[in-house]
Enzyme design. Sequence first.
Site, PDB file in Angstrom:
ATOM      1  CB  CYS A   1      -0.920   0.012   1.216  1.00 28.96           C
ATOM      2  SG  CYS A   1      -1.977   1.480   1.316  1.00 28.96           S
TER       3      CYS A   1
ATOM      4  CD  GLU B   1      -0.661  -1.507  -5.502  1.00 22.03           C
ATOM      5  OE1 GLU B   1       0.245  -0.973  -6.180  1.00 22.03           O
ATOM      6  OE2 GLU B   1      -0.626  -1.607  -4.269  1.00 22.03           O
TER       7      GLU B   1
END
Length: 251
Positions: free
Chosen positions: A2, A118
């Site tokens: 992340c 992402e």
Amino acid sequence: MCGRYASTKNPATLAAEFDAEDATEDAIPGPDYNVAPTRNVVAVVQRHPRDEDGEQDMSRTERTLRVMRWGLVPAWAKDASGAAKMINARSESAATKPAFRTSMASRRCILPADGWFEWQRDGKVKQPFFTTRKDGASLAMAGLWTVWRDKEKPDSEPLISCAVLTMPSVDQLTEIHDRMPVLLPPSVWNDWLDPDRKDATELIVPPSEEFLAALELRPVSTAVNSVRNNGPELLERVSGQDESALFDLNK
């Protein structure tokens, strides 16, 4: 992993959502649609309160919203220069890694997020995706935190920093990246935040099918690639491109 997420709700809203007291003291500048490493973020912690003499009241705990810097600096670090490299902690090894094991045992937190970004690579093209809840509720990312003090400047303010715990991606999330944040359902928040619980590894489990069904994965603008860009348009679904070429992650 992340490496970027969004946190746009004000502290009052988050305090109500996570049943916590707001102790941020206006230290958060405002909504952040493109949270990047080393920025200040909101975290939910639960600790034993201290009296005027600094003694802990072990008979009760208080849950509060705190401001931390994203990028964990271990208490034993010589300086804080490596923070940007410590934004994530692998859940499989956090309990034994020197940088994270103390925090994993007694300094766990929740990092509220609207969702996380992402990038899906297709050859030379990297398409950003934003993963969020369809109902607008916050995602509770499992986190670790710690306190670092500059031994060269003993009178300076301590640095409180944090990291996001990650785990192997599941289901169709694997089409974007092989890692994802550990997402905590409300049913385990109390146990995860409990400062007296030394082993919380059993709480780290893949999201349920019901939880996954509540998520939306949307392709978003490549404007999010630059940390200088920060606005609600970064969370909007892209248009004007052939989305049929993208993985159908909501089928």
